[in-house]
Design a protein around this motif. Structure first.
Motif, PDB file in Angstrom:
ATOM      1  N   ILE A   1       0.869  -1.179   0.000  1.00 43.63           N
ATOM      2  CA  ILE A   1       0.000   0.000   0.000  1.00 43.63           C
ATOM      3  C   ILE A   1       0.906   1.229   0.000  1.00 43.63           C
ATOM      4  O   ILE A   1       1.389   1.642   1.039  1.00 43.63           O
ATOM      5  CB  ILE A   1      -0.927   0.021   1.238  1.00 43.63           C
ATOM      6  CG1 ILE A   1      -1.724  -1.280   1.340  1.00 43.63           C
ATOM      7  CG2 ILE A   1      -1.856   1.221   1.180  1.00 43.63           C
ATOM      8  CD1 ILE A   1      -2.496  -1.428   2.623  1.00 43.63           C
ATOM      9  N   PRO A   2       1.125   1.833  -1.172  1.00 43.46           N
ATOM     10  CA  PRO A   2       2.080   2.936  -1.252  1.00 43.46           C
ATOM     11  C   PRO A   2       1.599   4.245  -0.615  1.00 43.46           C
ATOM     12  O   PRO A   2       2.375   5.138  -0.386  1.00 43.46           O
ATOM     13  CB  PRO A   2       2.279   3.115  -2.756  1.00 43.46           C
ATOM     14  CG  PRO A   2       1.028   2.591  -3.366  1.00 43.46           C
ATOM     15  CD  PRO A   2       0.551   1.496  -2.454  1.00 43.46           C
ATOM     16  N   TRP A   3       0.298   4.327  -0.312  1.00 42.44           N
ATOM     17  CA  TRP A   3      -0.249   5.567   0.223  1.00 42.44           C
ATOM     18  C   TRP A   3      -1.381   5.245   1.177  1.00 42.44           C
ATOM     19  O   TRP A   3      -2.260   4.452   0.869  1.00 42.44           O
ATOM     20  CB  TRP A   3      -0.750   6.419  -0.937  1.00 42.44           C
ATOM     21  CG  TRP A   3      -1.483   7.646  -0.549  1.00 42.44           C
ATOM     22  CD1 TRP A   3      -1.004   8.710   0.162  1.00 42.44           C
ATOM     23  CD2 TRP A   3      -2.839   7.951  -0.857  1.00 42.44           C
ATOM     24  NE1 TRP A   3      -1.971   9.657   0.293  1.00 42.44           N
ATOM     25  CE2 TRP A   3      -3.114   9.221  -0.317  1.00 42.44           C
ATOM     26  CE3 TRP A   3      -3.836   7.281  -1.536  1.00 42.44           C
ATOM     27  CZ2 TRP A   3      -4.337   9.836  -0.439  1.00 42.44           C
ATOM     28  CZ3 TRP A   3      -5.067   7.891  -1.653  1.00 42.44           C
ATOM     29  CH2 TRP A   3      -5.311   9.166  -1.110  1.00 42.44           C
ATOM     30  N   LYS A   4      -1.376   5.865   2.344  1.00 38.25           N
ATOM     31  CA  LYS A   4      -2.439   5.637   3.321  1.00 38.25           C
ATOM     32  C   LYS A   4      -3.464   6.759   3.219  1.00 38.25           C
ATOM     33  O   LYS A   4      -3.147   7.917   3.458  1.00 38.25           O
ATOM     34  CB  LYS A   4      -1.864   5.607   4.733  1.00 38.25           C
ATOM     35  CG  LYS A   4      -2.946   5.393   5.763  1.00 38.25           C
ATOM     36  CD  LYS A   4      -2.390   5.210   7.141  1.00 38.25           C
ATOM     37  CE  LYS A   4      -3.518   5.133   8.127  1.00 38.25           C
ATOM     38  NZ  LYS A   4      -3.770   3.871   8.663  1.00 38.25           N
ATOM     39  N   PRO A   5      -4.688   6.443   2.846  1.00 38.46           N
ATOM     40  CA  PRO A   5      -5.721   7.478   2.744  1.00 38.46           C
ATOM     41  C   PRO A   5      -6.040   8.106   4.107  1.00 38.46           C
ATOM     42  O   PRO A   5      -6.077   7.421   5.125  1.00 38.46           O
ATOM     43  CB  PRO A   5      -6.937   6.732   2.207  1.00 38.46           C
ATOM     44  CG  PRO A   5      -6.404   5.475   1.622  1.00 38.46           C
ATOM     45  CD  PRO A   5      -5.168   5.147   2.408  1.00 38.46           C
ATOM     46  N   VAL A   6      -6.242   9.396   4.104  1.00 40.41           N
ATOM     47  CA  VAL A   6      -6.634  10.157   5.289  1.00 40.41           C
ATOM     48  C   VAL A   6      -7.879  10.944   4.885  1.00 40.41           C
ATOM     49  O   VAL A   6      -7.906  11.543   3.808  1.00 40.41           O
ATOM     50  CB  VAL A   6      -5.504  11.116   5.731  1.00 40.41           C
ATOM     51  CG1 VAL A   6      -5.958  12.018   6.855  1.00 40.41           C
ATOM     52  CG2 VAL A   6      -4.263  10.322   6.146  1.00 40.41           C
ATOM     53  N   PRO A   7      -8.918  10.962   5.717  1.00 46.16           N
ATOM     54  CA  PRO A   7     -10.146  11.683   5.357  1.00 46.16           C
ATOM     55  C   PRO A   7      -9.901  13.174   5.131  1.00 46.16           C
ATOM     56  O   PRO A   7      -9.173  13.820   5.880  1.00 46.16           O
ATOM     57  CB  PRO A   7     -11.059  11.477   6.558  1.00 46.16           C
ATOM     58  CG  PRO A   7     -10.514  10.304   7.269  1.00 46.16           C
ATOM     59  CD  PRO A   7      -9.038  10.285   7.000  1.00 46.16           C
ATOM     60  N   ILE A   8     -10.524  13.695   4.085  1.00 45.33           N
ATOM     61  CA  ILE A   8     -10.488  15.115   3.781  1.00 45.33           C
ATOM     62  C   ILE A   8     -11.936  15.587   3.751  1.00 45.33           C
ATOM     63  O   ILE A   8     -12.751  15.065   2.994  1.00 45.33           O
ATOM     64  CB  ILE A   8      -9.794  15.380   2.427  1.00 45.33           C
ATOM     65  CG1 ILE A   8      -8.344  14.890   2.487  1.00 45.33           C
ATOM     66  CG2 ILE A   8      -9.860  16.861   2.070  1.00 45.33           C
ATOM     67  CD1 ILE A   8      -7.665  14.825   1.152  1.00 45.33           C
ATOM     68  N   HIS A   9     -12.255  16.568   4.567  1.00 43.98           N
ATOM     69  CA  HIS A   9     -13.631  17.050   4.699  1.00 43.98           C
ATOM     70  C   HIS A   9     -13.838  18.293   3.844  1.00 43.98           C
ATOM     71  O   HIS A   9     -12.956  19.146   3.754  1.00 43.98           O
ATOM     72  CB  HIS A   9     -13.935  17.349   6.165  1.00 43.98           C
ATOM     73  CG  HIS A   9     -13.705  16.160   7.045  1.00 43.98           C
ATOM     74  ND1 HIS A   9     -14.663  15.205   7.255  1.00 43.98           N
ATOM     75  CD2 HIS A   9     -12.611  15.744   7.723  1.00 43.98           C
ATOM     76  CE1 HIS A   9     -14.172  14.262   8.045  1.00 43.98           C
ATOM     77  NE2 HIS A   9     -12.921  14.565   8.338  1.00 43.98           N
TER      78      HIS A   9
END
Length: 140
Positions: A114-122
């Protein structure tokens, strides 16, 4: 805040420091908002279209995220924790993509698959978004 804790060995006084940090930045490099009537290139010069984040802009934001990671290394956990960070973006492709690229630099992932960890963007729909009403923030 200061707490006093009593135990078998006496009284221990703990001081807890709460810090609130706010970070505001603009999107990275982007294509123009539109063209002008005599522009010989028109939209063809911009493969992703007008008003879109460029590859340079993505790299700028990732570099900013890496810089912020170093700057706030003792403040933020090494991996994303929802109780530590809230990300807010205006509801435009270029600003949401800028936030994503910034977070890619801020929270690099160590998992090999997993090259990138998603983080929530509001976001808030543009018609309700008071943040984007830049006239409120103009300093004369």
């Amino acid at each position: 805040m200061t707490y006093k804790v009593k135990g078998l060995l006496g009284c221990l006084q703990l001081t807890i420091l709460q810090i609130f940090l706010s970070q505001v930045y603009r999107h990275g490099d982007r294509s123009p908002l539109s063209t002008y009537p005599t522009d010989p290139h028109k939209a063809a010069a911009w493969p992703h279209g007008f008003q879109q984040l460029s590859e340079v802009g993505i790299l700028q934001q990732k570099a900013l995220g890496k810089f912020l990671r170093e700057r706030y290394a003792g403040f933020l956990s090494p991996s994303y924790k929802p109780q530590e960070i809230y990300v807010r973006s205006t509801d435009y492709d270029r600003t949401i993509m800028s936030a994503q690229a910034n977070l890619m630099g801020l929270y690099p992932n160590s998992h090999p698959e997993i090259p990138w960890k998603p983080v929530p963007i509001h976001t808030v729909p543009a018609k309700y978004d008071k943040v984007r009403e830049h006239n409120l923030y103009v300093i004369h």
